[in-house]
Design a protein around this motif. Structure first.
Motif, PDB file in Angstrom:
ATOM      1  N   ILE A 162       0.843  -1.205   0.000  1.00 36.34           N
ATOM      2  CA  ILE A 162       0.000   0.000   0.000  1.00 36.34           C
ATOM      3  C   ILE A 162       0.876   1.253   0.000  1.00 36.34           C
ATOM      4  CG2 ILE A 162      -1.612   1.367   1.385  1.00 36.34           C
ATOM      5  CD1 ILE A 162      -2.872  -1.307   2.271  1.00 36.34           C
ATOM      6  N   ALA A 163       1.895   1.260   0.856  1.00 31.36           N
ATOM      7  CA  ALA A 163       2.784   2.417   0.939  1.00 31.36           C
ATOM      8  C   ALA A 163       3.563   2.625  -0.357  1.00 31.36           C
ATOM      9  CB  ALA A 163       3.744   2.252   2.112  1.00 31.36           C
ATOM     10  N   LEU A 164       4.036   1.541  -0.958  1.00 29.44           N
ATOM     11  CA  LEU A 164       4.762   1.629  -2.224  1.00 29.44           C
ATOM     12  C   LEU A 164       3.869   2.184  -3.328  1.00 29.44           C
ATOM     13  CD1 LEU A 164       6.677  -1.785  -2.169  1.00 29.44           C
ATOM     14  CD2 LEU A 164       7.734   0.479  -2.058  1.00 29.44           C
ATOM     15  N   ARG A 165       2.637   1.735  -3.386  1.00 29.22           N
ATOM     16  CA  ARG A 165       1.721   2.215  -4.416  1.00 29.22           C
ATOM     17  C   ARG A 165       1.417   3.698  -4.239  1.00 29.22           C
ATOM     18  NH1 ARG A 165      -2.173  -3.139  -4.267  1.00 29.22           N
ATOM     19  NH2 ARG A 165      -1.089  -4.299  -5.927  1.00 29.22           N
ATOM     20  N   GLU A 166       1.268   4.130  -3.008  1.00 27.70           N
ATOM     21  CA  GLU A 166       1.025   5.554  -2.763  1.00 27.70           C
ATOM     22  C   GLU A 166       2.231   6.384  -3.181  1.00 27.70           C
ATOM     23  OE1 GLU A 166      -0.080   5.816   1.336  1.00 27.70           O
ATOM     24  OE2 GLU A 166      -2.090   4.973   1.005  1.00 27.70           O
ATOM     25  N   CYS A 167       3.421   5.862  -2.922  1.00 28.80           N
ATOM     26  CA  CYS A 167       4.648   6.543  -3.336  1.00 28.80           C
ATOM     27  C   CYS A 167       4.710   6.632  -4.863  1.00 28.80           C
ATOM     28  CB  CYS A 167       5.861   5.805  -2.795  1.00 28.80           C
ATOM     29  SG  CYS A 167       7.445   6.514  -3.278  1.00 28.80           S
ATOM     30  N   ALA A 168       4.439   5.538  -5.554  1.00 27.12           N
ATOM     31  CA  ALA A 168       4.461   5.523  -7.018  1.00 27.12           C
ATOM     32  C   ALA A 168       3.433   6.480  -7.593  1.00 27.12           C
ATOM     33  CB  ALA A 168       4.221   4.103  -7.527  1.00 27.12           C
ATOM     34  N   THR A 169       2.276   6.546  -6.973  1.00 28.98           N
ATOM     35  CA  THR A 169       1.234   7.468  -7.429  1.00 28.98           C
ATOM     36  C   THR A 169       1.697   8.914  -7.299  1.00 28.98           C
ATOM     37  OG1 THR A 169      -0.529   5.918  -6.853  1.00 28.98           O
ATOM     38  CG2 THR A 169      -1.148   8.240  -7.054  1.00 28.98           C
ATOM     39  N   GLY A 170       2.375   9.224  -6.188  1.00 27.54           N
ATOM     40  CA  GLY A 170       2.888  10.568  -5.980  1.00 27.54           C
ATOM     41  C   GLY A 170       3.960  10.945  -6.996  1.00 27.54           C
ATOM     42  N   ILE A 171       4.851  10.015  -7.281  1.00 31.04           N
ATOM     43  CA  ILE A 171       5.900  10.279  -8.275  1.00 31.04           C
ATOM     44  C   ILE A 171       5.265  10.502  -9.643  1.00 31.04           C
ATOM     45  CG2 ILE A 171       7.894   9.311  -9.483  1.00 31.04           C
ATOM     46  CD1 ILE A 171       8.514   7.725  -6.924  1.00 31.04           C
ATOM     47  N   ARG A 172       4.327   9.642  -9.995  1.00 29.00           N
ATOM     48  CA  ARG A 172       3.663   9.759 -11.305  1.00 29.00           C
ATOM     49  C   ARG A 172       2.956  11.098 -11.436  1.00 29.00           C
ATOM     50  NH1 ARG A 172      -1.434   8.484 -13.641  1.00 29.00           N
ATOM     51  NH2 ARG A 172      -1.226   7.717 -15.796  1.00 29.00           N
ATOM     52  N   ALA A 173       2.283  11.523 -10.390  1.00 24.70           N
ATOM     53  CA  ALA A 173       1.567  12.815 -10.448  1.00 24.70           C
ATOM     54  C   ALA A 173       2.530  13.959 -10.718  1.00 24.70           C
ATOM     55  CB  ALA A 173       0.806  13.031  -9.142  1.00 24.70           C
ATOM     56  N   ASP A 174       3.706  13.911 -10.104  1.00 23.63           N
ATOM     57  CA  ASP A 174       4.686  14.984 -10.329  1.00 23.63           C
ATOM     58  C   ASP A 174       5.326  14.881 -11.705  1.00 23.63           C
ATOM     59  OD1 ASP A 174       4.187  16.063  -7.875  1.00 23.63           O
ATOM     60  OD2 ASP A 174       6.009  15.317  -6.910  1.00 23.63           O
ATOM     61  N   LEU A 175       5.475  13.666 -12.218  1.00 23.67           N
ATOM     62  CA  LEU A 175       6.100  13.495 -13.535  1.00 23.67           C
ATOM     63  C   LEU A 175       5.220  14.040 -14.656  1.00 23.67           C
ATOM     64  CD1 LEU A 175       7.597   9.887 -13.384  1.00 23.67           C
ATOM     65  CD2 LEU A 175       8.878  11.999 -13.720  1.00 23.67           C
ATOM     66  N   ILE A 176       3.902  13.956 -14.519  1.00 28.30           N
ATOM     67  CA  ILE A 176       3.014  14.324 -15.616  1.00 28.30           C
ATOM     68  C   ILE A 176       2.478  15.744 -15.480  1.00 28.30           C
ATOM     69  CG2 ILE A 176       2.364  11.929 -15.978  1.00 28.30           C
ATOM     70  CD1 ILE A 176      -0.237  12.414 -14.561  1.00 28.30           C
ATOM     71  N   ARG A 177       2.937  16.500 -14.503  1.00 33.72           N
ATOM     72  CA  ARG A 177       2.494  17.893 -14.375  1.00 33.72           C
ATOM     73  C   ARG A 177       2.988  18.729 -15.534  1.00 33.72           C
ATOM     74  NH1 ARG A 177       3.346  19.276  -7.916  1.00 33.72           N
ATOM     75  NH2 ARG A 177       1.555  18.103  -7.175  1.00 33.72           N
TER      76      ARG A 177
END
Length: 256
Positions: free
Chosen positions: A241-256
């Motif tokens: 769960i923690a890893l997925r939340e981290c990946a989601t956060g990275i992805r959100a910043d990458l596609i800004r």
């Protein structure tokens, strides 16, 4: 891809120019056959084959042993990744990875696939006396790491066989055989995470999830590693769960 011959240096080196044209062609033709290369360059098939063979020797392309088509090789991928995406990905991911290390109290790493291996491109160590280490810059066999399994899981079986034509080298007594790996990758693809249970190093276990880009393509893996005694099966759900939340956060910043 139309190859532009109208402009260029006054005294080009034709062999170099042909090799570079083929590398550019791989951007639009991921699976490049000798006949297609020859037609694009306007040369004989034997000449195109010699150029591709030279590029393969230097790992700029690899050849699928089944289809005989050529694809971008680890040297080309590493060159492009190190000069562009890796810089952006590392910069964007590091705050998220650092926060995840604090949250879990364990070492985290970001990995990308390079041929049959994975390269560790960023990471942070846990603040514990007994801990696993950050491996930034290290290459390891993809099949023996949790992040590598996440990245291999989306490849066709034929491509996997081409990556490991001689089977899997055992790093520990728990390293998978090729058949076991195929079975496990089907499960990884279904559940969305992978586990390494002392398959790369005795006493070390890890969990990883995919990091996807805007189009949903997996570009990296976010992994947490720990001494095996601290990563028991009951903790895997919490870590995932923690890893997925981290990946989601990275992805959100990458596609800004």
């Amino acid at each position: 891809m139309a190859i532009d011959r109208a402009s260029g240096p006054r005294h080009p080196v034709s062999a170099v120019d042909h090799a570079l044209q083929l590398l550019l062609l791989l951007r639009e033709t991921p699976d490049l056959r000798v006949t297609d290369a020859a037609r694009s360059l306007g040369v004989s098939a034997s000449t195109a084959h010699r150029i591709l063979s030279t590029l393969e020797h230097r790992a700029f392309v690899t050849q699928d042993r089944i289809t005989r088509a050529y694809r971008a090789g680890p040297a080309l991928i590493e060159l492009g990744f190190s000069s562009t995406r890796a810089i952006d990905l590392r910069e964007v991911s590091e705050p998220h990875l650092a926060a995840l290390t604090v949250r879990l109290g364990e070492t985290v790493n970001l990995l990308v696939l390079q041929g049959s291996d994975v390269r560790f491109v960023a990471g942070f160590e846990a603040d514990q006396r007994v801990r696993t280490h950050v491996l930034t810059g290290t290459l390891l066999p993809a099949y023996a790491t949790s992040g590598g399994k996440v990245l291999l899981a989306e490849l066709p079986k034929e491509e996997l066989r081409a990556l490991y034509p001689r089977g899997l080298r055992r790093l520990t007594p728990r390293t998978r055989t090729f058949t076991q790996l195929l079975n496990e990758l089907a499960l990884v693809l279904m559940r969305g995470y992978a586990v390494n249970q002392e398959e790369s190093a005795e006493g070390l276990s890890a969990v990883a999830v995919p990091l996807r880009d805007r189009a949903g393509v997996t570009i990296a893996a976010v992994a947490m590693s720990a001494p095996s005694v601290r990563l028991q099966p009951r903790r895997i759900r919490e870590v995932t769960i923690a890893l997925r939340e981290c990946a989601t956060g990275i992805r959100a910043d990458l596609i800004r």
